[in-house]
Motif scaffolding. Structure first.
Motif, short mmCIF file in Angstrom:
data_model
loop_
_atom_site.label_atom_id
_atom_site.label_comp_id
_atom_site.label_asym_id
_atom_site.label_seq_id
_atom_site.Cartn_x
_atom_site.Cartn_y
_atom_site.Cartn_z
N GLY A 164 -1.21 5.27 -3.17
CA GLY A 164 0.24 5.40 -3.15
C GLY A 164 0.79 5.22 -1.74
N GLN A 165 0.11 5.80 -0.76
CA GLN A 165 0.53 5.63 0.63
C GLN A 165 0.35 4.18 1.09
N TYR A 166 -0.68 3.53 0.58
CA TYR A 166 -0.87 2.11 0.93
C TYR A 166 0.29 1.28 0.40
N ARG A 167 0.78 1.61 -0.81
CA ARG A 167 1.93 0.88 -1.36
C ARG A 167 3.16 1.11 -0.49
N VAL A 168 3.34 2.32 0.01
CA VAL A 168 4.46 2.60 0.91
C VAL A 168 4.38 1.73 2.16
N SER A 169 3.16 1.56 2.67
CA SER A 169 3.00 0.74 3.88
C SER A 169 3.38 -0.71 3.62
N ARG A 170 3.20 -1.20 2.37
CA ARG A 170 3.62 -2.57 2.03
C ARG A 170 5.14 -2.69 2.14
N PRO B 151 0.19 6.15 6.68
CA PRO B 151 0.40 5.03 7.58
C PRO B 151 1.68 5.20 8.39
N LYS B 152 1.65 4.76 9.63
CA LYS B 152 2.81 4.92 10.51
C LYS B 152 3.84 3.80 10.35
N ASP B 153 3.54 2.80 9.50
CA ASP B 153 4.44 1.65 9.37
C ASP B 153 5.86 2.06 9.01
N GLN B 154 5.98 3.04 8.07
CA GLN B 154 7.31 3.40 7.62
C GLN B 154 8.14 4.03 8.74
N PHE B 155 7.49 4.75 9.67
CA PHE B 155 8.23 5.35 10.77
C PHE B 155 8.62 4.30 11.80
#
Length: 320
Positions: A167-173, A300-304
């Motif tokens: 689920g967190q990997y999908r958020v990073s996408r 993952p820090k991508d969203q921030f």
């Protein structure tokens, strides 16, 4: 990891723990060895086309919704990190914990399924990690001529950890698509308009100003040519309705681009090693969580990074 005890107590807890850790390490080492081939199949051409063509259809609507929802989810994640559970704000932590990540797009679900089936389970049905653990434990038990290992508790522990990590990997996408939009807007603004437009808001403001100038020049009393010259020195201020309309159009176009941008940017991310680092980080956190029996720690820090770019875009556009 929970300790599996022997009914006859002939296997020490130390032996059992060592067997479990050995099985976990061997499993995740094999998963990491599959990463290069996995990336070549699905993120380089022609695999990237097959991976991202699923965005055609309802994903064209889900992607814009996810991009709009992403700041709210990022704020909820920040609250979960900063607000401890054992304070008077426990309710706030629980409320943030219930905030969904957004709609799961077909591309996100497809990649999650690929990771689970090919990377984590090596094409086999059922959790492959369980078989590694059982094999390691049976080897330890066999030295004491004991019965088979009861491994049902492994599935109960592993499945929610894997589900949350994916689920967190999908958020990073979604966050990667947002970062891609910000970079694309910056490049487009620099080359097409000679302006610094670090995001959709900045690009919308520039386009709204250009539209207001064009409309004002067309209605200029001395003609459009002189009007264009005049408003080059005294640019008109676009109305709120014009600015809002242009921003909505720009955001819609960017969202549609984000849904399909993986065809272009997945091979780029694969070439510079971003996919490899992200997958390795997913496996590192998953190994740690399984070993220590903790909740999923993969964040993952991508969203921030994407939210920082959005905030800078608003500040630059004077809308914050």
């Amino acid at each position: 990891m929970p300790i599996v005890t022997s009914p006859e107590q002939h296997v020490s807890e130390v032996e059992i723990e060592q067997a479990i850790r050995s099985g976990i390490e061997r499993y995740f080492d094999d998963c990491r060895a599959r990463i290069p081939a996995f990336i070549d199949r699905h993120f380089h051409y022609p695999g990237a086309i097959a991976t991202n063509r699923m965005a055609l259809g309802w994903d064209m609507l889900r992607a814009p919704a996810n991009l709009l929802w992403a700041p709210i989810y990022a704020l909820a994640c920040l609250v979960r990190v900063l607000v401890p559970k054992r304070t008077g704000l426990k309710w706030l932590h629980h409320a943030a914990d219930r905030v969904p990540a957004g709609f799961t797009t077909r591309v996100q679900q497809h990649i999650s399924d690929l990771i689970q089936v090919e990377l984590l389970n090596n094409g086999q049905k059922g959790p492959l990690l369980e078989s590694y653990l059982v094999e390691a434990l049976e080897a330890a038990y066999a030295r004491h001529t004991l019965g088979p290992v009861d491994h049902q508790k492994f599935s109960k522990l592993i499945e929610p950890l894997v589900a949350d990590a994916l689920g967190q990997y999908r958020v990073s996408r979604t966050a990667s698509a947002d970062i891609t939009n910000s970079i694309s807007c910056t490049v487009l603004g620099a080359f097409a308009f000679q302006k610094f437009t670090p995001g959709g808001i900045g690009l919308g403001v520039v386009l709204a100003s250009m539209l207001a100038k064009t409309l004002a020049a067309r209605d200029f009393i001395l003609g459009e040519t002189i009007g264009g010259w005049y408003y080059s020195f005294f640019p008109p201020e676009p109305s709120l309705a014009t600015t809002a309309s242009v921003m909505v159009a720009v955001m819609a176009a960017l969202a549609a681009f984000a849904a399909l941008s993986g065809v272009i940017f997945d091979p780029v991310q694969a070439a510079v090693g971003l996919h490899r680092r992200r997958l390795n980080k997913l496996l590192d956190h998953l190994q740690r969580d399984v070993t220590l029996s903790t909740q999923s720690s993969f964040r993952p820090k991508d969203q921030f990074v994407a939210r920082i770019l959005d905030t800078f875009d608003m500040i630059k556009s004077g809308l914050s």
